[in-house]
Design a protein around this motif. Structure first.
Motif, PDB file in Angstrom:
ATOM      1  N   ARG A 526       0.828  -1.207   0.000  1.00 35.93           N
ATOM      2  CA  ARG A 526       0.000   0.000   0.000  1.00 35.93           C
ATOM      3  C   ARG A 526       0.865   1.260   0.000  1.00 35.93           C
ATOM      4  O   ARG A 526       0.562   2.226  -0.702  1.00 35.93           O
ATOM      5  CB  ARG A 526      -0.948  -0.023   1.205  1.00 35.93           C
ATOM      6  N   THR A 527       1.941   1.274   0.786  1.00 35.61           N
ATOM      7  CA  THR A 527       2.852   2.403   0.738  1.00 35.61           C
ATOM      8  C   THR A 527       3.424   2.568  -0.667  1.00 35.61           C
ATOM      9  O   THR A 527       3.519   3.680  -1.199  1.00 35.61           O
ATOM     10  CB  THR A 527       3.995   2.223   1.747  1.00 35.61           C
ATOM     11  N   ARG A 528       3.799   1.464  -1.279  1.00 41.27           N
ATOM     12  CA  ARG A 528       4.409   1.519  -2.612  1.00 41.27           C
ATOM     13  C   ARG A 528       3.416   2.052  -3.644  1.00 41.27           C
ATOM     14  O   ARG A 528       3.778   2.883  -4.491  1.00 41.27           O
ATOM     15  CB  ARG A 528       4.913   0.134  -3.004  1.00 41.27           C
ATOM     16  N   VAL A 529       2.167   1.595  -3.597  1.00 37.47           N
ATOM     17  CA  VAL A 529       1.203   2.075  -4.584  1.00 37.47           C
ATOM     18  C   VAL A 529       0.850   3.532  -4.326  1.00 37.47           C
ATOM     19  O   VAL A 529       0.627   4.306  -5.269  1.00 37.47           O
ATOM     20  CB  VAL A 529      -0.051   1.173  -4.625  1.00 37.47           C
ATOM     21  N   ASN A 530       0.823   3.968  -3.062  1.00 36.00           N
ATOM     22  CA  ASN A 530       0.648   5.392  -2.752  1.00 36.00           C
ATOM     23  C   ASN A 530       1.725   6.216  -3.463  1.00 36.00           C
ATOM     24  O   ASN A 530       1.432   7.223  -4.118  1.00 36.00           O
ATOM     25  CB  ASN A 530       0.748   5.626  -1.250  1.00 36.00           C
ATOM     26  N   ALA A 531       2.976   5.805  -3.318  1.00 34.03           N
ATOM     27  CA  ALA A 531       4.085   6.557  -3.905  1.00 34.03           C
ATOM     28  C   ALA A 531       4.007   6.549  -5.433  1.00 34.03           C
ATOM     29  O   ALA A 531       4.231   7.588  -6.083  1.00 34.03           O
ATOM     30  CB  ALA A 531       5.417   5.980  -3.433  1.00 34.03           C
ATOM     31  N   MET A 532       3.685   5.420  -6.008  1.00 35.42           N
ATOM     32  CA  MET A 532       3.597   5.340  -7.468  1.00 35.42           C
ATOM     33  C   MET A 532       2.481   6.226  -8.003  1.00 35.42           C
ATOM     34  O   MET A 532       2.629   6.884  -9.042  1.00 35.42           O
ATOM     35  CB  MET A 532       3.380   3.893  -7.892  1.00 35.42           C
ATOM     36  N   LEU A 533       1.352   6.253  -7.317  1.00 37.48           N
ATOM     37  CA  LEU A 533       0.254   7.110  -7.744  1.00 37.48           C
ATOM     38  C   LEU A 533       0.663   8.573  -7.722  1.00 37.48           C
ATOM     39  O   LEU A 533       0.424   9.329  -8.677  1.00 37.48           O
ATOM     40  CB  LEU A 533      -0.967   6.880  -6.850  1.00 37.48           C
ATOM     41  N   GLN A 535       3.684   9.785  -7.754  1.00 38.13           N
ATOM     42  CA  GLN A 535       4.768  10.016  -8.705  1.00 38.13           C
ATOM     43  C   GLN A 535       4.306   9.861 -10.151  1.00 38.13           C
ATOM     44  O   GLN A 535       5.099  10.071 -11.070  1.00 38.13           O
ATOM     45  CB  GLN A 535       5.935   9.064  -8.399  1.00 38.13           C
ATOM     46  N   ASN A 536       3.058   9.458 -10.338  1.00 30.02           N
ATOM     47  CA  ASN A 536       2.445   9.363 -11.668  1.00 30.02           C
ATOM     48  C   ASN A 536       3.162   8.342 -12.545  1.00 30.02           C
ATOM     49  O   ASN A 536       3.392   8.560 -13.733  1.00 30.02           O
ATOM     50  CB  ASN A 536       2.420  10.731 -12.348  1.00 30.02           C
ATOM     51  N   GLU A 537       3.502   7.202 -11.930  1.00 23.98           N
ATOM     52  CA  GLU A 537       4.268   6.177 -12.622  1.00 23.98           C
ATOM     53  C   GLU A 537       3.356   5.151 -13.272  1.00 23.98           C
ATOM     54  O   GLU A 537       2.368   4.714 -12.678  1.00 23.98           O
ATOM     55  CB  GLU A 537       5.185   5.451 -11.643  1.00 23.98           C
ATOM     56  N   ALA A 538       3.711   4.712 -14.471  1.00 22.39           N
ATOM     57  CA  ALA A 538       3.001   3.609 -15.113  1.00 22.39           C
ATOM     58  C   ALA A 538       3.146   2.360 -14.253  1.00 22.39           C
ATOM     59  O   ALA A 538       4.214   2.112 -13.701  1.00 22.39           O
ATOM     60  CB  ALA A 538       3.569   3.370 -16.507  1.00 22.39           C
ATOM     61  N   ALA A 543      -2.192  11.283 -12.845  1.00 18.49           N
ATOM     62  CA  ALA A 543      -2.225  12.734 -12.994  1.00 18.49           C
ATOM     63  C   ALA A 543      -2.226  13.186 -14.451  1.00 18.49           C
ATOM     64  O   ALA A 543      -2.194  14.390 -14.712  1.00 18.49           O
ATOM     65  CB  ALA A 543      -1.029  13.360 -12.275  1.00 18.49           C
ATOM     66  N   GLY A 544      -2.256  12.256 -15.367  1.00 18.70           N
ATOM     67  CA  GLY A 544      -2.287  12.641 -16.764  1.00 18.70           C
ATOM     68  C   GLY A 544      -0.935  13.088 -17.282  1.00 18.70           C
ATOM     69  O   GLY A 544       0.088  12.999 -16.588  1.00 18.70           O
ATOM     70  N   GLU A 545      -0.923  13.587 -18.517  1.00 18.07           N
ATOM     71  CA  GLU A 545       0.331  13.928 -19.180  1.00 18.07           C
ATOM     72  C   GLU A 545       1.058  15.088 -18.524  1.00 18.07           C
ATOM     73  O   GLU A 545       2.289  15.169 -18.560  1.00 18.07           O
ATOM     74  CB  GLU A 545       0.057  14.255 -20.652  1.00 18.07           C
ATOM     75  N   ASP A 546       0.321  16.032 -17.920  1.00 10.51           N
ATOM     76  CA  ASP A 546       0.994  17.192 -17.318  1.00 10.51           C
ATOM     77  C   ASP A 546       1.602  16.891 -15.958  1.00 10.51           C
ATOM     78  O   ASP A 546       2.350  17.697 -15.402  1.00 10.51           O
ATOM     79  CB  ASP A 546       0.045  18.384 -17.232  1.00 10.51           C
ATOM     80  N   GLY A 547       1.281  15.721 -15.391  1.00 13.97           N
ATOM     81  CA  GLY A 547       1.878  15.326 -14.118  1.00 13.97           C
ATOM     82  C   GLY A 547       1.343  16.037 -12.902  1.00 13.97           C
ATOM     83  O   GLY A 547       1.856  15.843 -11.797  1.00 13.97           O
ATOM     84  N   ASP A 640      15.120  -3.904  -2.278  1.00 14.70           N
ATOM     85  CA  ASP A 640      16.371  -3.179  -2.493  1.00 14.70           C
ATOM     86  C   ASP A 640      16.248  -1.834  -1.794  1.00 14.70           C
ATOM     87  O   ASP A 640      15.391  -1.017  -2.145  1.00 14.70           O
ATOM     88  CB  ASP A 640      16.605  -2.993  -3.993  1.00 14.70           C
ATOM     89  N   VAL A 641      17.093  -1.592  -0.807  1.00  8.67           N
ATOM     90  CA  VAL A 641      17.008  -0.361  -0.030  1.00  8.67           C
ATOM     91  C   VAL A 641      17.198   0.874  -0.902  1.00  8.67           C
ATOM     92  O   VAL A 641      16.720   1.967  -0.572  1.00  8.67           O
ATOM     93  CB  VAL A 641      18.019  -0.389   1.137  1.00  8.67           C
ATOM     94  N   ASP A 642      17.867   0.718  -2.046  1.00 10.51           N
ATOM     95  CA  ASP A 642      18.075   1.846  -2.957  1.00 10.51           C
ATOM     96  C   ASP A 642      16.939   2.005  -3.956  1.00 10.51           C
ATOM     97  O   ASP A 642      16.933   2.972  -4.727  1.00 10.51           O
ATOM     98  CB  ASP A 642      19.402   1.673  -3.707  1.00 10.51           C
ATOM     99  N   ASP A 643      15.991   1.090  -3.954  1.00 10.55           N
ATOM    100  CA  ASP A 643      14.823   1.200  -4.826  1.00 10.55           C
ATOM    101  C   ASP A 643      13.594   0.662  -4.079  1.00 10.55           C
ATOM    102  O   ASP A 643      12.958  -0.298  -4.496  1.00 10.55           O
ATOM    103  CB  ASP A 643      15.050   0.417  -6.117  1.00 10.55           C
ATOM    104  N   PRO A 644      13.260   1.271  -2.957  1.00 11.66           N
ATOM    105  CA  PRO A 644      12.255   0.684  -2.064  1.00 11.66           C
ATOM    106  C   PRO A 644      10.835   0.731  -2.610  1.00 11.66           C
ATOM    107  O   PRO A 644      10.002  -0.080  -2.192  1.00 11.66           O
ATOM    108  CB  PRO A 644      12.372   1.537  -0.800  1.00 11.66           C
ATOM    109  N   VAL A 645      10.538   1.643  -3.539  1.00 11.53           N
ATOM    110  CA  VAL A 645       9.184   1.737  -4.077  1.00 11.53           C
ATOM    111  C   VAL A 645       8.918   0.626  -5.097  1.00 11.53           C
ATOM    112  O   VAL A 645       7.779   0.166  -5.246  1.00 11.53           O
ATOM    113  CB  VAL A 645       8.957   3.126  -4.708  1.00 11.53           C
ATOM    114  N   HIS A 646       9.960   0.143  -5.766  1.00  8.81           N
ATOM    115  CA  HIS A 646       9.763  -0.794  -6.864  1.00  8.81           C
ATOM    116  C   HIS A 646      10.184  -2.218  -6.538  1.00  8.81           C
ATOM    117  O   HIS A 646      10.110  -3.101  -7.418  1.00  8.81           O
ATOM    118  CB  HIS A 646      10.521  -0.308  -8.102  1.00  8.81           C
ATOM    119  N   THR A 647      10.625  -2.472  -5.339  1.00  5.65           N
ATOM    120  CA  THR A 647      11.009  -3.828  -4.946  1.00  5.65           C
ATOM    121  C   THR A 647      10.296  -4.203  -3.649  1.00  5.65           C
ATOM    122  O   THR A 647       9.981  -3.317  -2.842  1.00  5.65           O
ATOM    123  CB  THR A 647      12.539  -3.923  -4.730  1.00  5.65           C
TER     124      THR A 647
END
Length: 817
Positions: A526-533, A535-538, A543-547, A640-647
């Motif tokens: 849930r923390t990871r999906v919060n951050a991705m949302l 950050q407007n990540e695929a 947030a659309g094209e304008d971010g 990965d502590v250096d990529d905590p949102v994506h791992t």
């Protein structure tokens, strides 16, 4: 055309939450409760106007703070009188007086626990220390609640408490008792069963204690939430924006109640508060909006005592024997009279009875609570409500330091966003931290309780583990506000109940005490999906094209129900289905082709009409709760502590020559659903049901492992109310909580608010998922639950013109003493 009414002939109608019944105008009268009136002698001490708009939202106006909160309490009681009455009985230690001992002496144990916590004397100290304004607020609130009881015949109260002898008028100290208890929500409040039964070995009274397994949720309270505050760089308007999404129980004392309170020139606050608490806990005023999430830090530390071999009521401390303190209390039991019990204390705090550890001849547990003496809870909330800028809002945190157990996310109309975990936390030395961390590896009990939920167990025989006083905190031994995690940004800050570490992933907060929470550690889906949302990540391009986010885009993001876990594993699972069409499960052969076609067509959301969501949920049931945090049974690529949102990510492959565990899990899900008689193509709303009285409403949202922001679920133990709760049949073995009634929902997203702070004032929309009133007779008992089920937001009516234009507006004047 707006009609104005004086209070009191209206009260019986409002008692059941109605704002639509016809009324007749009265003047200068006070109700006797049966619709007749009697003359009021003298000038009233309080006078407020209550305006109810659509969905029963109460807008209270008055000329002074005491009257405004008198009106707020009166309106609250119209919707939830039984709930506060029940809690006052609890904190007065009178449950056994009215309800007997309870099953397994539960009510009597509760009474003795609250006596042992000395809630009454602490409430008196809270009152004595309170500024005059806080006393005015609490006195006004008590008077408003009492006036409602005077105006409403006991038999016309909601069925849960109609005619009950325990529904009584209260005073300011009763409310102060209750506020002491609320301050202990992340600590002693949940330890009542452990405190009230603690007796030394050899005592003639030996009672079962609280379960060891029950300690696992103490650092989180069992609560979840999402909180977002966006700054100018992330909003289309350039002003701040706040999204509130607390996950709380849908019944009992921990529900939230919505109101708008105005004192011209002094206060204009909108939002939700906890039951029976003046002002607003989460909401906005003209300048600032904010929300909270439950902190993952620890509000207390356990102490393991080495007992004196000659006396189990004494313990070793720096090599010498130190006697415990004994205090004897009396509680009244229905049909029995007074019953006494002696309770025991170390110098840290009350003794505990944890099954199966108990209190042996050589070992016992005690604890110290950071919130046990927090007299500033109401001062903190009212100060936030009245802040006229974000800087002023922060200043309340610095000077009052009354936050008990939450993270805070706030934003203002200038586009500044701010995060803080200002929760009360004990301060120990670096050497003590190192000693505790070493004991996690070497001491079984210390390691076990840490693994159960980050619980801290210190050596109570060594003074070097005492809390340290720096002289600038609210109370000796606490971390001062200046040393707490906080972060200002112009893009965003967030929290989803992991620690402060990734309040913004671009600027990790590090170097704080582990008692505040874990750094550089795996994050929940849930923390990871919060951050991705944010950050407007695929694939979560919200947030659309304008971010940047508009109000509509941020609403769609928080209620999108997009499953991160599905995105991480489903493609690989489907590919394996293509390669292997059948799997054997418990002697049955399951053909996976049709099943995987169904999953392949699924939208990977937990929306009401999502087909495939139930099947994926039951597939995940084969994996433990920690499987989503690191490499293990589900994921192949580790955290990965250096990529905590994506791992972590990527579905783990079976070992060479081994059966594919992922396909076995899918086959088990199919077998379980078929055994339960559930169609594999059932949409989520067919099975995921929220009872509101006799009606069950299909709702959307997901469970923790599914990686969804909008969480719903079932939890039977989060509140202490004796009022009726939502029950459920036993879960079917091997499932994710599926019962013969489907997935019963009584917990999760509660007040969902999206508000943007604009130059001309705040604008936003919301819904209160379980609705405004707890009285089944009210038209506002389930109306917003229906809105939530359909994702239909309603406007927040804050501007005077919007309130006046509401087609369901009704106005009532309330007076009293």
């Amino acid at each position: 055309m707006l009609r104005k009414f004086a209070v009191l002939a209206l009260a019986p109608l409002f008692a059941c939450g109605s704002t639509d019944a016809p009324h007749t105008e009265t003047d200068g009268a006070s109700s006797t409760g049966d619709g007749s009136t009697s003359e009021t002698s003298g000038e009233p001490a309080y006078r407020a106007t209550i305006r109810r708009t659509s969905f029963g939202i109460a807008h209270i106006q008055a000329d002074d703070l005491g009257s405004a909160l008198f009106g707020q309490a009166y309106a609250f009681a119209q919707d939830h009188v039984c709930t506060l009455a029940d809690q006052i009985v609890k904190v007065r230690s009178e449950r056994a007086k009215y309800f007997g001992r309870g099953s397994g002496d539960a009510f009597l144990t509760s009474d003795f626990a609250y006596l042992a916590l000395e809630v009454g004397p602490r409430a008196q100290r809270m009152w004595d220390a309170a500024p005059a304004e806080v006393k005015t607020a609490i006195e006004g609130y008590a008077a408003g609640y009492n006036q409602y009881l005077r105006d409403t015949p006991p038999g016309q109260l909601p069925a849960d408490c109609a005619g009950a002898p325990w529904v009584k008028e209260i005073d300011a100290l009763d409310l102060a008792r209750y506020y002491v208890d609320l301050g202990l929500l992340g600590s002693s409040n949940q330890l009542a069963g452990y405190i009230g039964t603690a007796q030394p070995p050899g005592s003639p009274l030996q009672l079962p204690g609280g379960p060891l397994a029950g300690l696992g949720t103490l650092t989180s309270g069992g609560f979840g939430s999402n909180g977002w505050a966006l700054g100018a760089e992330k909003t289309t308007s350039g002003g701040g924006m706040v999204v509130a999404n607390p996950h709380f129980p849908w019944t009992g004392e921990l529900k939230l109640w919505e109101s708008h309170v105005t004192v011209p020139g002094q206060l204009n606050i909108y939002g939700v508060g906890l039951m029976g608490v003046p002002g607003v806990l989460i909401g906005f005023n003209d300048e600032v909006a904010w929300t909270h999430t439950f902190s993952s830090g620890t509000r207390f530390t356990f102490y393991k005592l080495t007992l004196d071999p000659d006396d189990p009521t004494a313990y070793l401390y720096d090599g010498a024997s130190r006697p415990m303190t004994a205090k004897t209390f009396e509680a009244e039991v229905a049909g029995e009279g007074k019953v006494s019990r002696t309770m025991w204390y170390s110098h840290y705090g009350p003794m505990l009875n944890v099954d199966p550890i108990g209190w042996s001849g050589d070992l016992a547990l005690t604890y110290r609570d950071a919130n046990i003496d927090n007299p500033r809870l109401i001062e903190q909330f009212l100060g936030m409500d009245r802040a006229t800028s974000l800087d002023g809002f922060k200043q309340v945190f610095k000077t009052v330091q009354g936050i008990p157990w939450v993270n805070t996310m706030a934003a203002d109309k200038h586009g500044d966003a701010w995060y803080a975990d200002a929760s009360a936390t004990g301060q120990i030395t670096e050497a003590a931290i190192a000693g505790w961390q070493a004991a996690i590896e070497s001491d079984f009990l210390t390691g076990l309780l840490y693994q159960q939920g980050g619980l801290v167990v210190l050596d109570g025989s060594d003074s070097s583990y005492e809390w340290q006083d720096s002289g600038d905190a609210r109370a000796p031994g606490l971390v001062p506000f200046s040393a707490m995690p906080q972060l200002g940004r112009r893009d965003f800050v967030l929290n989803a109940n992991d620690s402060y570490w990734l309040a913004n992933p671009a600027a990790p907060l590090e170097g704080f005490s582990p008692l505040h929470g874990a750094e550089r550690a795996p994050q929940s889906p849930r923390t990871r999906v919060n951050a991705m949302l944010l950050q407007n990540e695929a694939p979560f391009v919200a947030a659309g094209e304008d971010g940047t986010f508009s109000l509509a885009e941020i609403q769609a993001a928080i209620q999108g129900n997009h499953s991160l876990t599905a995105e991480l594993v489903l493609d690989a699972l489907l590919a394996r289905c293509d390669a292997q069409h059948v799997i054997e499960v418990a002697g049955s052969v399951v053909d996976l082709r049709t099943i995987c076609q169904l999953l392949g067509a699924w939208d990977r959301r937990f929306d009401p009409d999502s087909v495939g969501a139930v099947l994926f949920r039951e597939y995940l049931a084969a994996y433990g709760p920690d499987s989503v945090l690191d490499r293990g049974s589900l994921f192949n690529v580790p955290f990965d502590v250096d990529d905590p949102v994506h791992t972590p990510h990527t579905l783990i492959a079976p070992a060479a020559g081994q059966v594919d565990g992922a396909l076995v899990a899918l086959g088990e899900a199919v077998v379980n659903l078929r055994t339960a008689g559930v169609p594999l193509s059932a949409p989520l709303k067919q099975l995921q049901r929220a009872p509101r009285g006799s009606v069950e409403i299909g709702v959307h949202g997901g469970f923790a492992k599914e990686g969804i922001a909008n969480v719903v679920g079932y939890n039977g133990g989060l509140n202490s109310t004796l009022l009726p709760k939502v029950g459920r049949p036993p879960a079917i073995d091997g499932t994710a909580g599926l019962t013969e009634r489907g997935y019963v929902i009584n917990y999760g997203s509660s007040f969902v608010m999206a508000v943007e702070m604009l130059p001309d004032g705040p604008r936003g929309e919301a819904f209160l998922t379980y609705s405004q009133s707890e009285d089944p007779r009210s038209p506002h008992f389930r109306d917003q639950t229906e809105l939530f089920s359909q994702k239909q937001w309603r406007p927040l009516l804050f501007r005077e013109a919007d309130i006046a234009a509401d087609p369901n507006l009704h106005e009532t004047v309330v007076e009293g003493r």
